[in-house]
Design a protein around this motif. Structure first.
Motif, PDB file in Angstrom:
ATOM      1  N   UNK A  18       0.814  -1.220   0.000  1.00 15.41           N
ATOM      2  CA  UNK A  18       0.000   0.000   0.000  1.00 15.41           C
ATOM      3  C   UNK A  18       0.847   1.269   0.000  1.00 15.41           C
ATOM      4  N   UNK A  19       2.044   1.210   0.560  1.00 15.97           N
ATOM      5  CA  UNK A  19       2.916   2.393   0.605  1.00 15.97           C
ATOM      6  C   UNK A  19       3.847   2.350  -0.604  1.00 15.97           C
ATOM      7  N   UNK A  20       3.348   2.822  -1.718  1.00 14.85           N
ATOM      8  CA  UNK A  20       4.021   2.654  -3.004  1.00 14.85           C
ATOM      9  C   UNK A  20       5.321   3.454  -3.050  1.00 14.85           C
ATOM     10  N   UNK A  21       6.391   2.754  -3.334  1.00 13.92           N
ATOM     11  CA  UNK A  21       7.705   3.378  -3.426  1.00 13.92           C
ATOM     12  C   UNK A  21       8.550   3.255  -2.180  1.00 13.92           C
ATOM     13  N   UNK A  22       7.948   2.888  -1.052  1.00 16.22           N
ATOM     14  CA  UNK A  22       8.703   2.852   0.209  1.00 16.22           C
ATOM     15  C   UNK A  22       9.699   1.710   0.258  1.00 16.22           C
ATOM     16  N   UNK A  23       9.616   0.756  -0.676  1.00 17.24           N
ATOM     17  CA  UNK A  23      10.614  -0.312  -0.736  1.00 17.24           C
ATOM     18  C   UNK A  23      12.018   0.254  -0.956  1.00 17.24           C
ATOM     19  N   UNK A  24      12.106   1.471  -1.507  1.00 17.22           N
ATOM     20  CA  UNK A  24      13.406   2.087  -1.774  1.00 17.22           C
ATOM     21  C   UNK A  24      14.012   2.750  -0.546  1.00 17.22           C
ATOM     22  N   UNK A  25      13.251   2.892   0.530  1.00 14.11           N
ATOM     23  CA  UNK A  25      13.770   3.498   1.757  1.00 14.11           C
ATOM     24  C   UNK A  25      14.860   2.580   2.335  1.00 14.11           C
ATOM     25  N   UNK A  26      15.978   3.136   2.759  1.00 17.51           N
ATOM     26  CA  UNK A  26      17.085   2.281   3.241  1.00 17.51           C
ATOM     27  C   UNK A  26      16.734   1.433   4.460  1.00 17.51           C
ATOM     28  N   UNK A  27      15.740   1.850   5.238  1.00 17.98           N
ATOM     29  CA  UNK A  27      15.372   1.077   6.430  1.00 17.98           C
ATOM     30  C   UNK A  27      14.294   0.036   6.149  1.00 17.98           C
ATOM     31  N   UNK A  28      13.766   0.022   4.935  1.00 20.32           N
ATOM     32  CA  UNK A  28      12.683  -0.911   4.627  1.00 20.32           C
ATOM     33  C   UNK A  28      13.248  -2.263   4.229  1.00 20.32           C
ATOM     34  N   UNK A  29      12.603  -3.331   4.696  1.00 22.54           N
ATOM     35  CA  UNK A  29      13.075  -4.688   4.402  1.00 22.54           C
ATOM     36  C   UNK A  29      12.125  -5.462   3.495  1.00 22.54           C
ATOM     37  N   UNK A  30      11.219  -4.779   2.831  1.00 26.90           N
ATOM     38  CA  UNK A  30      10.240  -5.497   2.002  1.00 26.90           C
ATOM     39  C   UNK A  30      10.894  -6.248   0.842  1.00 26.90           C
TER      40      UNK A  30
END
Length: 459
Positions: A18-30
């Protein structure tokens, strides 16, 4: 509030839920969603937070309404790539004892016989921790993936779903008597053929002889969830659902929808108290309000506006890349009609297309947000539950697992301190944790109960 809240984590076996683009955040582990450890670690964290369940969404096609193309969905990772939600449940169950699992499966494309066996298998393996989120599937590409030229019409999909439910009720509730499994070692008989029934279902959409291949699991029928508040969807929920997921941010309308469904359930002969209502919320938790706002601003800097437009367009059926009118016409379509009803010029509080496009530029744009300290987030949950008449929430992550970690470490203890959230799990099945000790099976007022007993013969 006096009742205790129920909490699920809203998840999906994909890179971008649902949070489109947040996979690119350095703290995200998706990006670890293809690793088994991603799911087992998530399950352990949820059980530490005493969550009721992980609620697994799913789609069967690509979001291709925006710009009449699949490219935007693929480029923005809008629920593609996506893997099967069923297959991560056994590993999560193996590292937990109490956490339950709500899995989404559509009634339009899969055989009810095969589905019923898979759910019984999971209910056995998890010792009664399974629920089914019933959907009818609305994407044109999904229909094409299963051999159809076009989608089945909205209301007809619900007609098919009603018959689908009848078939699985016959398999789960009526095919095996409670005492069919005898385990008679002396006479070499595990199950008594005289106590197992072939269901012999012949309907408009499905022909299923049976019997069910699985012996009865702890719950027989998994807990039944449904997400859909169109007029036809509300009728379906009132007839079948035990848990109803409602969307939106108009608290007056949502409270009315809950009242409508409870009244219709009573008209169906069901106990309206045996329905639980949930909505989604995105929590952003900080040690101070200012820290939470700074977190939100940083997260929004990663959010892909086009991803939000792609998601909304395929959910609503309105192509935001080219829609020329000031307001949606509200004539209805074969997509998610509750979205059309909620945003069109016929809605109670209509939104212009321009305002909708603008609103889709940040995280949590399609539902409720709770931004602040643990106390402020808990205040928001309590206020919404009281105002709308909710029984719980589907928590939506922005960063995985950071959003959940903040919630478990900060908000859960505050909810527990207030006495509105469990300090430890209740024993029993998922249904018992929702409705109380002894409520292991569907209630006698549920339509599935009518398929219990009767003449039994194995043919």
């Amino acid at each position: 509030m006096s009742k205790k809240l129920h909490l699920n984590l809203f998840e999906m076996n994909c890179l971008g839920h649902l949070s489109h683009g947040l996979w690119a955040h350095p703290a995200d582990q998706r990006r670890r969603y293809t690793d088994l450890s991603f799911w087992t670690e998530l399950a352990v964290l949820l059980e530490r937070g005493k969550f009721d369940a992980v609620f697994m969404a799913d789609v069967l096609g690509i979001y291709d309404v925006y710009g009449e193309s699949k490219k935007s969905a693929v480029r923005n990772a809008v629920q593609i790539p996506a893997n099967d939600p069923f297959l991560v449940i056994p590993p999560m169950a193996s590292v937990t004892k109490h956490l339950s699992f709500v899995v989404t499966s559509a009634t339009t494309y899969e055989s009810p016989f095969a589905f019923a066996r898979r759910m019984s298998t999971l209910d056995h393996l998890t010792k009664g921790r399974m629920a089914w989120n019933i959907v009818t599937s609305y994407l044109p590409n999904a229909a094409q993936n299963f051999g159809l030229d076009t989608m089945v019409g909205h209301d007809e999909r619900y007609d098919m779903a009603d018959e689908y439910l009848e078939v699985v009720y016959k398999l789960w509730e009526g095919s095996w008597q409670d005492d069919a499994v005898v385990i008679d070692r002396n006479n070499g008989m595990y199950s008594d053929p005289a106590k197992i029934r072939s269901i012999q279902h012949k309907g408009k959409y499905f022909n299923v002889q049976g019997p069910h291949l699985s012996e009865p699991s702890l719950q027989r029928t998994p807990v039944l969830y449904q997400a859909g508040t169109s007029q036809r969807g509300k009728v379906f929920a009132a007839r079948h659902a035990e848990g109803v997921f409602i969307t939106g941010t108009d608290t007056t309308l949502m409270k009315k929808q809950i009242g409508d469904i409870r009244r219709q359930a009573e008209q169906e002969g069901r106990d309206p108290a045996l329905l639980k209502f949930f909505t989604g919320i995105t929590p952003i938790v900080g040690s101070t309000h200012e820290e939470a706002l700074r977190k939100l601003a940083e997260l929004n800097s990663y959010y892909l506006h086009e991803g939000g437009l792609v998601h909304f367009s395929s959910s609503s059926g309105y192509d935001l890349a080219s829609y020329a009118q000031d307001y949606f016409d509200g004539t209805g379509n074969n997509f998610v009609q509750s979205i059309s009803e909620r945003f069109s010029k016929k809605a109670l509080n209509p939104k212009s297309v321009k305002d909708i496009i603008s609103s889709l530029s940040s995280v949590g744009s399609m539902g409720f947000m709770a931004v602040g300290t643990p106390i402020e987030v808990a205040d928001r949950l309590e206020q919404l539950a009281d105002e709308i008449g909710l029984d719980g929430f589907n928590i939506m992550q922005v960063l995985s697992p950071g959003t959940l970690e903040d919630f478990v470490e900060g908000v859960v203890p505050e909810l527990q301190r207030r006495g509105i959230y469990r300090k430890d799990y209740e024993e029993g099945t998922m249904r018992e944790r929702l409705f109380g000790t002894g409520a292991r099976l569907l209630s006698d007022s549920h339509p599935a109960a009518s398929f219990r007993g009767g003449n039994v013969s194995l043919v």
